[in-house]
Design an enzyme around this catalytic site. Structure first.
Site, PDB file in Angstrom:
ATOM      1  N   SER A   1       0.794  -1.242  -0.132  1.00  0.00           N
ATOM      2  CA  SER A   1       0.002   0.070   0.012  1.00  0.00           C
ATOM      3  C   SER A   1       0.768   1.274   0.020  1.00  0.00           C
ATOM      4  O   SER A   1       0.249   2.303  -0.666  1.00  0.00           O
ATOM      5  CB  SER A   1      -0.883   0.045   1.265  1.00  0.00           C
ATOM      6  OG  SER A   1      -1.455  -1.105   1.233  1.00  0.00           O
TER       7      SER A   1
ATOM      8  N   HIS B   1      -2.501  -3.306  -6.480  1.00  0.00           N
ATOM      9  CA  HIS B   1      -3.117  -3.054  -4.934  1.00  0.00           C
ATOM     10  C   HIS B   1      -4.433  -3.010  -4.662  1.00  0.00           C
ATOM     11  O   HIS B   1      -5.232  -2.439  -5.299  1.00  0.00           O
ATOM     12  CB  HIS B   1      -2.600  -1.372  -4.753  1.00  0.00           C
ATOM     13  CG  HIS B   1      -2.946  -0.817  -3.450  1.00  0.00           C
ATOM     14  ND1 HIS B   1      -3.428   0.341  -3.138  1.00  0.00           N
ATOM     15  CD2 HIS B   1      -2.939  -1.685  -2.109  1.00  0.00           C
ATOM     16  CE1 HIS B   1      -3.651   0.503  -1.975  1.00  0.00           C
ATOM     17  NE2 HIS B   1      -3.343  -0.456  -1.388  1.00  0.00           N
TER      18      HIS B   1
ATOM     19  N   GLU C   1      -5.825  -0.851  -7.913  1.00  0.00           N
ATOM     20  CA  GLU C   1      -4.712  -0.038  -8.566  1.00  0.00           C
ATOM     21  C   GLU C   1      -3.504  -0.945  -9.026  1.00  0.00           C
ATOM     22  O   GLU C   1      -2.974  -1.753  -8.467  1.00  0.00           O
ATOM     23  CB  GLU C   1      -4.092   1.066  -7.572  1.00  0.00           C
ATOM     24  CG  GLU C   1      -5.173   2.075  -7.066  1.00  0.00           C
ATOM     25  CD  GLU C   1      -4.449   2.958  -5.982  1.00  0.00           C
ATOM     26  OE1 GLU C   1      -4.607   4.054  -6.394  1.00  0.00           O
ATOM     27  OE2 GLU C   1      -3.929   2.301  -5.035  1.00  0.00           O
TER      28      GLU C   1
ATOM     29  N   ASN D   1      -4.257   6.563  -1.628  1.00  0.00           N
ATOM     30  CA  ASN D   1      -3.965   6.777  -0.405  1.00  0.00           C
ATOM     31  C   ASN D   1      -3.188   8.157  -0.638  1.00  0.00           C
ATOM     32  O   ASN D   1      -3.252   8.843   0.704  1.00  0.00           O
ATOM     33  CB  ASN D   1      -3.088   5.814   0.159  1.00  0.00           C
ATOM     34  CG  ASN D   1      -3.875   4.474   0.719  1.00  0.00           C
ATOM     35  OD1 ASN D   1      -4.944   4.728   1.121  1.00  0.00           O
ATOM     36  ND2 ASN D   1      -3.290   3.533   0.661  1.00  0.00           N
TER      37      ASN D   1
END
Ligand code: 3HC
Length: 653
Positions: free
Chosen positions: A410, A431, A443, A481
């Site tokens: 991540s 991801h 992702e 993120n």
């Protein structure tokens, strides 16, 4: 068989034993564009006038019957004949019209079929009125004809949810009259022959079955609660609920509602999302690049994330070999995956045959060399650079040279992980979002050296896993993120500036997020982020604004719902404002001599949105995200941003 008659560029027909078999051929999905409507109306006129023609079959070329109205025409001046006109002419025709549903019949496509006098589908057909997913209601009779065919509660559920039914379900609901495995057109021709000379069953003339008011209330209540403030589902409920009024009145109301909604911001946002999803897999540099074949996937680390990925991979038809550190851990991981499959079986998402084949394709091991047959290995081990580098070095020794390695990190730098292997060009990031067998977003990280066919393989695998892949470059936290950090940071600034957690959460929920940020934190637990902040403390730039409030909460043992309190107190399990939290926030403000001020809902929403947009623009400028619409998809599908607002980049206007 006669020659082909051409009614327009997209509508042709052949005449078979006096029956006109009309085919709509408007790739990619046979949408009812102006040319299709023109061709159909000419075919109807021809059938009406030509005495030798006794009836019609309408079908679609390729794998779709009709994918609906042409969404690309929305917002442009209307071109006659309109779809409702064509549909009314079909229903009113004096000769029988049979719909041969060779594939998806959606939106206007199903509405057209509902106006035919008989409907036959192949088992592959999917039927539905998904208009609410585009922020509109059916605009060509769907809300009035479907209840006449299957009753108000069932029609309401389908239309206001936008759910798609398979042919088998459509048959049991009564939407179609027959389902046939082979010779669809032959069966349809026979059906027309049988109908010739008989009274035609016109859907709009059917009496609506009376519905139990209590059942109706239950169905509509559930649908409205799910709609959370969106207009289209609420309008769909209203139109179906009132469908017992005279047809003309219902149709006029439906059309007016359709047109108003079609021009709304909500519909524009949802159309943006529809096209964004299709754009996302078109990646520069991958034109004409074939993905590598993948049939066996290795998954390293069979914790929550790894097990979820395994379930998604099994569902995608792959053979899965799980790897964990010890035979006991591997066995436990195997059991966890079987447990998830059993849940799918119990909920009906998987049938017994599917369960049996999927479990037969699963194995788990603690021996690296057992991953040798894998075409792709996805690691989902602890998010620590040394752990991942060590694993990739080991994998490098046991997998084939052409096998692909994917990291599910991540926050770490996948380029560093890739450099632990001899062939960094075969490494990419995948991801996943937790729970990985449920969340749609994936992702796909293009690392510095990822080869084009490796990236193409990542996208192809994602599709088979039924995920929505979005390509991102390498940056800390990737697209999602990074924006989430900006969003979180802004919320913390707002706390210091004068807003309270429940005010921020209320503003976010009012905007359309399913849950406010602080409520989400409490649900997920505060300690993991706290541990990360402590690790990062030494590297933090002292000149940057840092908000200590979350740390103070953790120090006070407020670690979220699991510890009984976090950003909120939970008397009787329900979240409530806690004066202790307010005191911590006030202390933080005074420490920095910040004079708090009140924030309106709108101001909070605007500040949160602006923070996301600024970070999104930075990601575009850095080339991490290829297009603004990719960012929107990530935030909608991974972070609860309301789809009907179109994502942050669209919403900024
Ligand atoms: N209008 C215009 N273009 C459409 C379209 C439509 N209704 N449906 C799909 N397309 C386009 C897509 O944008 C895509 O274009 P691209 O290749 O340039 O990117 C292409 O067709 C292929 O689409 P998919 O990748 O989605 O193809 P699939 O084979 O995976 O799926 C489908 C086919 C199930 C038909 C899917 O495209 C779909 O769900 N389409 C939308 C269905 C829908 O919402 N219909 C309702 C429309 S509104 C309406 O009918 C109003 C009426 O009540 C008056």
């Amino acid at each position: 068989m006669s020659d082909v008659t051409t009614f327009s560029a997209t509508v042709t027909a052949t005449t078979r034993n006096g029956i006109l078999v009309v085919t709509i051929d408007n790739p990619p999905v046979n949408a009812t564009s102006a040319d299709v409507r023109l061709g159909l109306s000419r075919a109807l006129a021809h059938a009406e006038l030509e005495a030798t023609i006794s009836g019609l079959v309408i079908t679609g070329a390729g794998k779709t019957f009709i994918g609906g109205a042409d969404i690309k025409e929305f917002g442009k001046p209307a071109i006659e004949p309109t779809l409702p006109d064509v549909i009314e002419r079909i229903e009113a025709l004096s000769k029988p019209v049979v719909a041969a549903l060779n594939g998806a019949a959606l939106g206007g496509g199903l509405e057209l079929a509902l106006a035919c006098h008989y409907r036959i589908a192949s088992p592959a057909a999917q039927l539905g009125l998904p208009e609410v997913k585009l922020g509109i209601v059916p605009g060509a009779g769907g809300t009035q004809r479907l209840p006449r065919l299957i009753g108000i509660p069932a029609a309401m559920e389908l239309i206001a949810s936008g759910r798609i039914a398979r042919a088998g379900e459509a048959l049991s609901l009564g939407i179609i009259d027959e389902m046939v495995e082979t010779d669809l057109i032959e069966v349809a021709i026979t059906a027309v022959q049988k109908l010739v000379g008989t009274p035609l069953r016109r859907t709009s003339e059917l009496a609506i079955a009376s519905a139990d008011p209590a059942e109706l209330e239950k169905v509509s209540g559930k649908l409205l609660a799910k709609a959370r403030g969106q207009n289209a589902p609420a309008e769909a409920v209203r139109l179906v609920a009132s469908s017992h009024r005279p047809l003309g009145e219902g149709l006029a109301d439906e059309r007016a509602t359709f047109l108003t909604l079609r021009d709304s911001r909500e519909a524009a946002a949802l159309r943006h999302v529809f096209f964004a999803e299709r754009e996302a897999s078109k990646v520069a540099g991958l034109e004409g690049v074939d993905p590598r074949p993948v049939s066996t996937i290795g998954i390293c680390g069979l914790g929550l994330m790894g097990s979820g990925i395994a379930v998604a991979a099994l569902g995608g038809g792959y053979t899965v070999i799980g790897l964990d550190q010890t035979p006991e851990a591997a066995e436990k991981g195997h059991e966890r995956i079987i447990g998830l499959l059993e849940r799918n079986l119990a909920s009906g998402r998987l049938d017994q045959a599917g369960f049996d084949t999927q479990t037969a394709r699963l194995s788990a091991t603690a021996t690296d060399a057992d991953l040798a047959p894998c075409d792709l290995v996805i690691e989902a081990v602890f998010d620590d650079l040394d752990v991942k580098i060590d694993l990739f070095r080991r994998l490098n020794k046991v997998i084939r040279q052409d096998a692909i390695l994917a990291t599910n990190t991540s926050y770490l730098n996948p380029d560093e992980i890739a450099s632990a292997t001899t062939y960094p060009e075969r490494v990419l990031g995948l991801h996943f979002f937790s729970p990985a067998h449920v969340m749609r977003l994936l992702e796909v990280v293009r690392c510095r050296e990822t080869a084009p066919d490796v990236l193409a393989t990542g996208l192809a695998v994602a599709k088979r896993l039924r995920k929505l892949p979005v390509v991102t470059g390498v940056t800390e936290g990737f697209i999602g993120n990074r924006i989430f950090s900006a969003y979180r940071r802004e919320a913390e600034f707002l706390l210091e500036d004068g807003a309270l957690p429940h005010e921020i959460d209320a503003a976010l929920e009012d905007y359309g997020f399913p849950m406010g940020l602080f409520a989400v934190y409490d649900m997920a637990g505060l300690e993991i982020a706290w541990a990360r902040r402590k690790r990062q403390a030494a590297a933090r730039d002292p000149s940057e604004r840092y908000v200590e409030i979350a740390d103070k909460l953790c120090e006070a043992g407020r670690l979220g719902q699991k510890s009984g309190r976090g950003w909120y107190a939970y008397p009787d399990g329900k979240r409530a404002v806690d004066p202790e939290v307010t005191a911590i926030i006030e202390a933080a403000r005074s420490k920095k001599s910040i004079k708090p001020r009140a924030f309106s809902k709108d101001e909070i929403q605007q500040r949160m949105l602006a923070a996301m947009v600024a970070e999104g623009e930075a990601l575009l400028a850095e080339g991490i995200a290829a297009r603004a619409s990719d960012i929107d998809l990530v935030m909608i599908n991974g972070y609860g941003f309301p789809a009907h607002k179109g994502g942050p980049m669209f919403a900024k206007g």
